[in-house]
Motif scaffolding. Sequence first.
Motif, PDB file in Angstrom:
ATOM      1  N   LYS A   8       0.830  -1.187   0.000  1.00 38.43           N
ATOM      2  CA  LYS A   8       0.000   0.000   0.000  1.00 38.43           C
ATOM      3  C   LYS A   8       0.875   1.252   0.000  1.00 38.43           C
ATOM      4  N   GLN A   9       0.555   2.175  -0.885  1.00 38.02           N
ATOM      5  CA  GLN A   9       1.341   3.393  -0.998  1.00 38.02           C
ATOM      6  C   GLN A   9       0.961   4.381   0.106  1.00 38.02           C
ATOM      7  N   HIS A  10       1.947   5.208   0.475  1.00 37.90           N
ATOM      8  CA  HIS A  10       1.735   6.225   1.500  1.00 37.90           C
ATOM      9  C   HIS A  10       2.249   7.566   0.991  1.00 37.90           C
ATOM     10  N   LEU A  11       1.639   8.066  -0.066  1.00 35.51           N
ATOM     11  CA  LEU A  11       2.106   9.299  -0.681  1.00 35.51           C
ATOM     12  C   LEU A  11       1.933  10.512   0.225  1.00 35.51           C
ATOM     13  N   TRP A  12       1.091  10.394   1.253  1.00 37.58           N
ATOM     14  CA  TRP A  12       0.924  11.518   2.175  1.00 37.58           C
ATOM     15  C   TRP A  12       2.255  11.880   2.829  1.00 37.58           C
ATOM     16  N   ILE A  13       3.158  10.915   2.973  1.00 32.50           N
ATOM     17  CA  ILE A  13       4.474  11.198   3.564  1.00 32.50           C
ATOM     18  C   ILE A  13       5.254  12.154   2.668  1.00 32.50           C
ATOM     19  N   TRP A  14       5.183  11.896   1.363  1.00 33.95           N
ATOM     20  CA  TRP A  14       5.894  12.763   0.411  1.00 33.95           C
ATOM     21  C   TRP A  14       5.292  14.166   0.400  1.00 33.95           C
ATOM     22  N   PHE A  15       3.964  14.267   0.417  1.00 31.68           N
ATOM     23  CA  PHE A  15       3.322  15.582   0.445  1.00 31.68           C
ATOM     24  C   PHE A  15       3.675  16.334   1.726  1.00 31.68           C
ATOM     25  N   LEU A  16       3.780  15.630   2.824  1.00 29.94           N
ATOM     26  CA  LEU A  16       4.178  16.252   4.087  1.00 29.94           C
ATOM     27  C   LEU A  16       5.600  16.778   3.998  1.00 29.94           C
ATOM     28  N   TRP A  17       6.496  15.985   3.382  1.00 26.60           N
ATOM     29  CA  TRP A  17       7.878  16.428   3.154  1.00 26.60           C
ATOM     30  C   TRP A  17       7.903  17.699   2.308  1.00 26.60           C
ATOM     31  N   PHE A  99       9.606   9.924  -2.382  1.00 20.97           N
ATOM     32  CA  PHE A  99       8.533   9.547  -3.309  1.00 20.97           C
ATOM     33  C   PHE A  99       8.599   8.050  -3.619  1.00 20.97           C
ATOM     34  N   ILE A 100       9.815   7.545  -3.868  1.00 22.61           N
ATOM     35  CA  ILE A 100      10.016   6.119  -4.159  1.00 22.61           C
ATOM     36  C   ILE A 100       9.606   5.256  -2.965  1.00 22.61           C
ATOM     37  N   LEU A 101      10.047   5.642  -1.788  1.00 21.98           N
ATOM     38  CA  LEU A 101       9.731   4.862  -0.591  1.00 21.98           C
ATOM     39  C   LEU A 101       8.243   4.949  -0.254  1.00 21.98           C
ATOM     40  N   SER A 102       7.642   6.115  -0.490  1.00 21.89           N
ATOM     41  CA  SER A 102       6.212   6.271  -0.220  1.00 21.89           C
ATOM     42  C   SER A 102       5.375   5.402  -1.147  1.00 21.89           C
ATOM     43  N   ARG A 103       5.856   5.214  -2.376  1.00 20.83           N
ATOM     44  CA  ARG A 103       5.137   4.386  -3.342  1.00 20.83           C
ATOM     45  C   ARG A 103       5.493   2.906  -3.195  1.00 20.83           C
ATOM     46  N   ARG A 104       6.400   2.596  -2.288  1.00 22.74           N
ATOM     47  CA  ARG A 104       6.810   1.214  -2.032  1.00 22.74           C
ATOM     48  C   ARG A 104       7.372   0.529  -3.283  1.00 22.74           C
TER      49      ARG A 104
END
Length: 354
Positions: A8-17, A99-104
């Motif tokens: 499951k992706q967690h793109l909210w982490i990238w947006f927070l960054w 971004f890469i890590l957030s998208r797994r």
Amino acid sequence: MSIRPSRKQHLWIWFLWLAGFYAVWSWLVFGHDKWQDVTEHWPIAMAMAMGSYVAGSTPMGGGTVGFPILVLLFDLPASLGRDFSFAVQSIGMTSASIFILSRRLPLAWAMLKGAMLGTVIGLPAGIYWVAPYVPDLWIKIVFAVIWASFGVLHLYRIGEIASHDGMTEFDERWDFRVGFWGGLFAAATVTSVTGVGIDMVLYAMLVLLCRADLKIAIPTSVVIMAFASVYGIGFKNAFTGVQPGVYENWLAAAPVVALGAPLGVFVVNLIGRKPTLLFVAVLCVGQFVWTCHTERVALGYGGLALSILAVGACLLVFEKLRAWGAVLVGEAKAKKKAASGGGDVGEAAVESAL
């Protein structure tokens, strides 16, 4: 080989960054009256729009564009280009890595961890004991030679490199050791001198030695360059200082690369990695020609000949890696078996190599 599957992706982490970065950047610029510095350095911001895409979509860091723009086009010292590469990639490559890590996305974790440990040891050693003794002219030549060899490699091996699927499974301890020694050598020599390069070394080991899919090799190379850039600029700020002018160029380019590098990660999945790699390969060869032409008087005929021979030497190393990879995955023995009708020696080749 430890390659984590997509979850499951967690793109909210990238947006927070991104929100945090732009808040800090705005405070640095508007809270400290630096807007004029940003507007005065707009050309590097424009150049890094292209550089950040290259950083996110290929195994070449943003310094691949930033370094020659500052050094060859703007005629600034190569040492400034090196420090700017560290600084700008600490934002662009970090943004792309989050971004890469957030998208797994899948990464070659064992080799990546080894390369990180090698960087921790090798980069300070190179900053102290290698980079200070390399003249500005030879910083340019080292950069030009390595990137040219990388470009030529892709121009004649792109079909094979782009055809890899998945990744050859070796022992994770072996992967870690290979990553460690590759990271140590690249960080102490190439990266400490030019500000880039460890990403390309790790990528070369993945695609030539382990026959890794580009979807694994390129994101892994992005993450190691982010680590090396943050570590490198932090170390230089703390212990050796950076070249004058780096901060002003960084202020102008940072807001561009924070978005551009992750955009490269995303867009390349739509248009394919092969066309992008071919385009960048041509740029790599072109900057070598440009450097040799610009520095032809300082180099002389002997220096020019030595530079061309150095490109050939780098290609020889790449081909040796490829040949070793063929033995490791049993390709060479499998072909021999098919031709002679002999026994199953593919697995024996891998086991003996490990």
